[in-house]
Design a protein around this motif. Sequence first.
Motif, short mmCIF file in Angstrom:
data_model
loop_
_atom_site.label_atom_id
_atom_site.label_comp_id
_atom_site.label_asym_id
_atom_site.label_seq_id
_atom_site.Cartn_x
_atom_site.Cartn_y
_atom_site.Cartn_z
N GLY A 1 -3.44 -7.68 3.25
CA GLY A 1 -4.81 -7.52 3.72
C GLY A 1 -5.84 -7.74 2.62
O GLY A 1 -5.57 -7.44 1.46
N GLU B 1 -8.39 1.81 -3.43
CA GLU B 1 -7.26 0.92 -3.70
C GLU B 1 -7.38 0.32 -5.10
O GLU B 1 -8.43 0.38 -5.73
CB GLU B 1 -7.15 -0.18 -2.64
CG GLU B 1 -8.35 -1.09 -2.57
CD GLU B 1 -8.08 -2.37 -1.79
OE1 GLU B 1 -6.93 -2.62 -1.37
OE2 GLU B 1 -9.03 -3.16 -1.64
N ARG C 1 0.82 -1.22 0.00
CA ARG C 1 0.00 0.00 0.00
C ARG C 1 0.85 1.27 0.00
O ARG C 1 0.40 2.29 -0.51
CB ARG C 1 -0.94 0.02 1.21
CG ARG C 1 -2.06 -1.00 1.15
CD ARG C 1 -3.09 -0.71 2.25
NE ARG C 1 -3.99 -1.83 2.45
CZ ARG C 1 -5.14 -1.99 1.81
NH1 ARG C 1 -5.54 -1.11 0.91
NH2 ARG C 1 -5.91 -3.04 2.06
#
Length: 355
Positions: free
Chosen positions: A125, A238, A80
């Motif tokens: 995740g 995202e 990320r």
Amino acid sequence: MSRIWVLGAGQLGQMLVHAGMPLDLQVCPVDIESQDTLPLQPHEQVTAEREQWPDTPATRQLASHPGFVNLGTFPTLADRFSQKSLIDKLGLATAPWRLVEDEMDAAELHQALGERVLLKRRSGGYDGRGQHWLKAAEQSAVPEGWHDHCIAEQAINFDEEVSLVGMRGDDGRCFFYPLTLNLHVNGILLASVAPLARLSPLQAEAEQMLGKLMDSLDYVGVMAMECFRVGDHLLINELAPRVHNSGHWTQAGANVSQFESHLRAVAGLPLVAPAVKNTCFMVNLVGVERDNAWLSVPGAELYWYGKEVRPGRKVGHINFCLGTAAEIKQALAQLDPLLPDNYGEVLAWIGNELA
Ligand code: ATP
Ligand code: MG
Ligand code: MG
């Protein structure tokens, strides 16, 4: 016949296999724990159904193959920190964020990002796992071991969540499905609806954003962009360098599904702007035991993944592509008693949009 290898053997890999059949593309998902020596041929392509993978004999063989499409994109998007850095570098809107460096405490993060801050593990995740809320009012702290391994995001008071699934060919041409409206509950996608006329004013902005991202990565294949709609604008939540759960409805509603589009791109076959039929919705089956009665609901197209059912686990989905509000209403009414109680609000959300 050409062969395409897929790193990972979950449901996305299986749906790629299914999509390859009419084109006589032999799609071979590979379990990352496989100990087999793979008969990889130099002219074959490799793709992935997941953003990251551990170093195993199977992943080593696939990742060292020269035909691995987009290999360089995976590390950038799987972390990320580098994903958000790329979005910033391209000047695209996203939730304000910080890397949670060593020693940084919650007070510092609240000062920079506000009262409510969402910590997200940099990698690994999914379905809302690997996330932790910091609330100034509760004086919550950065969990032990999360420093350097997470980013912090400002809580976004969004109106709703949408996503765009797009594709890019090796000639650089991009095509997109219509924006999808998504319902997430506790971080997990439960339903998607597309297309929606009321979202079409946002389509051009969304295409520009995802197109710019795919161009910057010289990406080939299907990519998904999850966004928050805040008023008339989109903030990127995202990105996923692969086929995506919010594009599953394309199996029922588009002449070319996201799975076939991805295979076409990877195999160097022609891509087209998808033609979408009727109105589509998808219900994710999360932690639900199989019920063959679903098959009796008119219009239901069931994909059951054959996985062990566990709470919070995606074990299948049902697609619908229907022509009238009355048909949609009827399908939702017939489905309702066949799903657990918590789906009541999910079906009501779909009905509110479409019926
Ligand atoms: P996925 O299964 O889509 O890969 P994930 O675990 O990678 O999910 P995100 O998509 O980053 O996680 O977040 C999951 C959900 O949490 C989002 O769909 C949204 O509902 C909520 N969420 C994420 N970031 C924020 C934010 N900054 N502010 C408010 N809600 C957020
Ligand atoms: Mg994710
Ligand atoms: Mg997400």
